[in-house]
Write a protein that holds these residues in place. Structure first.
Motif, PDB file in Angstrom:
ATOM      1  N   VAL A 133      -2.827  10.322  11.597  1.00 10.34           N
ATOM      2  CA  VAL A 133      -2.655   9.605  10.328  1.00 10.34           C
ATOM      3  C   VAL A 133      -2.997   8.133  10.503  1.00 10.34           C
ATOM      4  CG1 VAL A 133      -0.812  11.118   9.487  1.00 10.34           C
ATOM      5  CG2 VAL A 133      -0.212   9.044  10.766  1.00 10.34           C
ATOM      6  N   LEU A 134      -3.296   7.506   9.378  1.00  9.61           N
ATOM      7  CA  LEU A 134      -3.256   6.054   9.256  1.00  9.61           C
ATOM      8  C   LEU A 134      -2.056   5.750   8.380  1.00  9.61           C
ATOM      9  CD1 LEU A 134      -6.022   3.473   8.656  1.00  9.61           C
ATOM     10  CD2 LEU A 134      -4.062   3.511   7.126  1.00  9.61           C
ATOM     11  N   GLY A 135      -1.203   4.849   8.838  1.00  7.11           N
ATOM     12  CA  GLY A 135      -0.012   4.526   8.070  1.00  7.11           C
ATOM     13  C   GLY A 135       0.304   3.049   8.102  1.00  7.11           C
ATOM     14  N   VAL A 136       1.154   2.644   7.182  1.00  9.08           N
ATOM     15  CA  VAL A 136       1.675   1.279   7.155  1.00  9.08           C
ATOM     16  C   VAL A 136       3.189   1.383   7.280  1.00  9.08           C
ATOM     17  CG1 VAL A 136       1.971  -0.820   5.795  1.00  9.08           C
ATOM     18  CG2 VAL A 136      -0.221   0.386   5.772  1.00  9.08           C
ATOM     19  N   GLY A 137       3.734   0.661   8.262  1.00  8.44           N
ATOM     20  CA  GLY A 137       5.156   0.742   8.523  1.00  8.44           C
ATOM     21  C   GLY A 137       5.984  -0.161   7.621  1.00  8.44           C
ATOM     22  N   ALA A 138       7.288  -0.023   7.750  1.00 10.33           N
ATOM     23  CA  ALA A 138       8.201  -0.879   7.001  1.00 10.33           C
ATOM     24  C   ALA A 138       8.030  -2.344   7.380  1.00 10.33           C
ATOM     25  CB  ALA A 138       9.635  -0.429   7.237  1.00 10.33           C
ATOM     26  N   VAL A 182       0.852  -1.190   0.000  1.00 12.68           N
ATOM     27  CA  VAL A 182       0.000   0.000   0.000  1.00 12.68           C
ATOM     28  C   VAL A 182       0.881   1.230   0.000  1.00 12.68           C
ATOM     29  CG1 VAL A 182      -1.805   1.241   1.259  1.00 12.68           C
ATOM     30  CG2 VAL A 182      -1.780  -1.254   1.255  1.00 12.68           C
ATOM     31  N   ASP A 183       0.489   2.253  -0.774  1.00 13.72           N
ATOM     32  CA  ASP A 183       1.264   3.488  -0.816  1.00 13.72           C
ATOM     33  C   ASP A 183       0.323   4.663  -1.026  1.00 13.72           C
ATOM     34  OD1 ASP A 183       3.466   5.142  -0.720  1.00 13.72           O
ATOM     35  OD2 ASP A 183       4.361   4.459  -2.598  1.00 13.72           O
ATOM     36  N   LEU A 184       0.855   5.862  -0.779  1.00 11.47           N
ATOM     37  CA  LEU A 184       0.102   7.079  -1.038  1.00 11.47           C
ATOM     38  C   LEU A 184       0.238   7.438  -2.513  1.00 11.47           C
ATOM     39  CD1 LEU A 184      -1.509   9.293   0.562  1.00 11.47           C
ATOM     40  CD2 LEU A 184       0.583  10.664   0.431  1.00 11.47           C
ATOM     41  N   LEU A 185      -0.896   7.684  -3.153  1.00 10.16           N
ATOM     42  CA  LEU A 185      -0.898   8.126  -4.541  1.00 10.16           C
ATOM     43  C   LEU A 185      -1.091   9.638  -4.558  1.00 10.16           C
ATOM     44  CD1 LEU A 185      -3.268   5.432  -6.114  1.00 10.16           C
ATOM     45  CD2 LEU A 185      -0.811   5.280  -5.655  1.00 10.16           C
ATOM     46  N   THR A 186      -0.253  10.352  -5.301  1.00 11.99           N
ATOM     47  CA  THR A 186      -0.335  11.811  -5.376  1.00 11.99           C
ATOM     48  C   THR A 186      -0.273  12.256  -6.833  1.00 11.99           C
ATOM     49  OG1 THR A 186       2.044  12.272  -5.312  1.00 11.99           O
ATOM     50  CG2 THR A 186       0.942  11.898  -3.187  1.00 11.99           C
ATOM     51  N   PRO A 187      -0.679  13.493  -7.104  1.00  9.10           N
ATOM     52  CA  PRO A 187      -0.634  13.999  -8.485  1.00  9.10           C
ATOM     53  C   PRO A 187       0.762  14.420  -8.945  1.00  9.10           C
ATOM     54  CG  PRO A 187      -2.284  15.139  -7.144  1.00  9.10           C
ATOM     55  CD  PRO A 187      -1.384  14.404  -6.216  1.00  9.10           C
ATOM     56  N   GLY A 188       1.779  14.212  -8.115  1.00  9.47           N
ATOM     57  CA  GLY A 188       3.133  14.629  -8.467  1.00  9.47           C
ATOM     58  C   GLY A 188       3.548  15.924  -7.815  1.00  9.47           C
ATOM     59  N   GLU A 210       1.730  13.786   4.896  1.00  6.66           N
ATOM     60  CA  GLU A 210       1.802  12.811   3.806  1.00  6.66           C
ATOM     61  C   GLU A 210       3.170  12.138   3.823  1.00  6.66           C
ATOM     62  OE1 GLU A 210      -0.942  14.930   0.298  1.00  6.66           O
ATOM     63  OE2 GLU A 210       1.223  14.725   0.042  1.00  6.66           O
ATOM     64  N   ILE A 211       3.165  10.800   3.749  1.00  9.23           N
ATOM     65  CA  ILE A 211       4.384  10.031   3.515  1.00  9.23           C
ATOM     66  C   ILE A 211       4.103   9.100   2.352  1.00  9.23           C
ATOM     67  CG2 ILE A 211       5.964   8.268   4.397  1.00  9.23           C
ATOM     68  CD1 ILE A 211       5.644   9.434   7.158  1.00  9.23           C
ATOM     69  N   ALA A 212       4.939   9.166   1.328  1.00  7.89           N
ATOM     70  CA  ALA A 212       4.807   8.302   0.154  1.00  7.89           C
ATOM     71  C   ALA A 212       6.145   7.639  -0.111  1.00  7.89           C
ATOM     72  CB  ALA A 212       4.377   9.113  -1.070  1.00  7.89           C
ATOM     73  N   ALA A 213       6.121   6.328  -0.331  1.00 12.12           N
ATOM     74  CA  ALA A 213       7.332   5.553  -0.607  1.00 12.12           C
ATOM     75  C   ALA A 213       8.404   5.819   0.445  1.00 12.12           C
ATOM     76  CB  ALA A 213       7.869   5.882  -2.001  1.00 12.12           C
ATOM     77  N   ALA A 259       6.231   3.449   5.664  1.00 14.29           N
ATOM     78  CA  ALA A 259       6.342   3.381   4.209  1.00 14.29           C
ATOM     79  C   ALA A 259       5.300   4.276   3.556  1.00 14.29           C
ATOM     80  CB  ALA A 259       6.159   1.938   3.738  1.00 14.29           C
ATOM     81  N   PHE A 260       4.198   4.484   4.267  1.00 10.18           N
ATOM     82  CA  PHE A 260       3.086   5.265   3.749  1.00 10.18           C
ATOM     83  C   PHE A 260       2.289   5.813   4.913  1.00 10.18           C
ATOM     84  CE2 PHE A 260      -1.343   3.841   4.085  1.00 10.18           C
ATOM     85  CZ  PHE A 260      -2.020   4.871   3.460  1.00 10.18           C
ATOM     86  N   ALA A 261       1.772   7.045   4.779  1.00 12.44           N
ATOM     87  CA  ALA A 261       0.869   7.604   5.790  1.00 12.44           C
ATOM     88  C   ALA A 261      -0.010   8.652   5.131  1.00 12.44           C
ATOM     89  CB  ALA A 261       1.645   8.224   6.944  1.00 12.44           C
ATOM     90  N   VAL A 262      -1.273   8.691   5.579  1.00 10.00           N
ATOM     91  CA  VAL A 262      -2.234   9.653   5.051  1.00 10.00           C
ATOM     92  C   VAL A 262      -3.014  10.243   6.211  1.00 10.00           C
ATOM     93  CG1 VAL A 262      -4.079   7.941   4.729  1.00 10.00           C
ATOM     94  CG2 VAL A 262      -4.041  10.006   3.296  1.00 10.00           C
TER      95      VAL A 262
END
Length: 410
Positions: free
Chosen positions: A158-163, A76-82, A128-131, A295-298
């Protein structure tokens, strides 16, 4: 058609907690039970299901993606517009990463009608944390968009997924400073659409091309408060000031450059700097509850913690909502999006949303952006693009700041 019902364990505790809240604050019906219908396997460790829930406002239809974080073939990762200050449709965000599923993420700066002439940035409220890389920090609580926060919660939630591939609820707080020859000063922002009064914010290439003017509008007690005219910027590259300006700028910040923007007392501090002066900017997002890097947080505000709805979920408005939650010790992630008015005029209150997430098997959950932002997409094996599975309010996708993406790793 397959139908299942869940109502024991954490879900039963959640229903009991809602009942206790109802007894303390007036009658309020709990949503449920959840009835499952269509089910599809999207990829290894990823399943999509449609659900129906009986709620106070009527029957509600929803869409759920379940992710087995134990499966090494999915992440799972954060998707952003760049860019932090940008928006895109969830289907576009999913297609850009080849995601097998995605749901819209955090609330964002959507409207600046209270500040004539100021551009709405589209930037999200929370961190925001992405990758594994921090992109931005949270705006002050009073500057947020979305329903009222439960007591004790903040924009840093946040809700996040760790390494370690476990999902968690946490808070991410900006820790940073600006070091100069004259002294060291706290950093009040990182690539965020609003700065605290008297603060200094850092803006990097991650921010994008949108004007930074919005950052000096509002106050620590009101999002609608006016914009400060006491502002100053300095650009720092390779540890030295390379330019200064008397107003917030616009346009892309070059890679390797940090623009420091100060308002009020923060502007006074930056005015002491001249081209050539040495400046060191340090920042990171500090987690309160975990030593495992994310690894990811939103961003999103908690509605369910340790199997029970939070106290203070008092908003009785039934609305189209999105949520993310997890159970099994953080090993199972669930993403939820309701159908909008094109399918049903019903909806869930925030308290009902907490109950439904518990019924889905979550012990912890956050409320994500809702209303016209609520969108869940999936991509069938071999399909060229994502398909919108819910009925967005208004009949079309709304561009959003970010999304939670489910990626199949082969």
């Amino acid at each position: 058609m397959r139908r299942r019902r869940f109502g024991t364990g954490a879900a039963a505790l959640a229903l009991a907690a809602v009942g206790a809240l109802a007894g303390a604050g007036g009658a309020r019906a709990a949503a449920g039970p959840v009835t499952y219908s269509q089910s599809e396997r999207l990829a290894h460790g990823v399943e999509y299901q449609e659900i129906t829930v009986a709620a106070a406002a009527g029957t509600v239809h929803g869409h759920v993606v379940t992710v087995d974080l134990r499966d090494p073939r999915v992440r799972v990762d954060l998707l952003t517009p760049g860019a932090v200050a940008a928006r895109a449709a969830v289907s576009q965000l999913a297609d850009s990463r080849g995601a097998v599923a995605a749901v819209n993420g955090d609330f964002f700066d959507i409207d600046e009608s209270q500040h004539p002439g100021v551009t709405a940035t589209g930037s999200s409220v929370g961190p925001e944390i992405a990758a594994g890389r921090a992109l931005k920090a949270a705006v002050p609580d009073a500057q947020r968009f979305g329903p009222a926060l439960p007591k004790g919660e903040t924009t840093q939630d946040v809700l996040g997924v760790g390494a370690d591939r476990r999902a968690r609820l946490d808070t991410l707080t900006l820790r940073g400073q600006v070091r100069t020859a004259a002294g060291t000063y706290p950093l009040g922002g990182l690539d965020q659409y609003a700065l605290p009064v008297g603060g200094i914010g850092a803006y990097t290439a991650d921010w994008g091309t949108t004007s930074r003017q919005r950052a000096v509008c509002g106050s620590d007690t009101s999002r609608a408060a006016g914009c400060s005219t006491d502002t100053y910027e300095v650009a720092v590259r390779a540890g030295h000031v390379v330019s200064t300006a008397g107003a917030p700028g616009t346009g892309q910040v070059p890679r390797g450059t940090t623009v420091l923007l100060g308002r009020d007392a923060g502007a006074d501090t930056l005015r002491t700097l001249k081209v050539g002066d040495r400046v060191r900017v340090e920042e990171h997002l500090a987690a309160a509850g975990s030593r495992v890097p994310y690894a990811f947080a939103v961003g999103g505000f908690p509605v369910l913690r340790a199997g029970a709805p939070l106290a203070g979920l008092d908003d009785k408005t039934a609305a189209t909502r999105s949520a993310a939650g997890f159970g099994d010790g953080g090993r199972t992630l669930r993403l939820l999006a309701l159908d909008g008015s094109a399918e049903s005029d019903a909806g869930l209150t925030v308290a009902e949303l907490a109950t439904v997430m518990a019924e889905l098997g979550c012990d912890n959950a956050v409320n994500l952006d809702g209303g016209g932002s609520t969108t869940l997409v999936t991509r069938a094996p071999g399909a060229p693009g994502a398909t919108v599975r819910n009925h967005p309010t208004g009949g079309a996708e709304r561009p959003v700041a970010n999304a939670i993406g489910v990626l199949s790793v082969r």
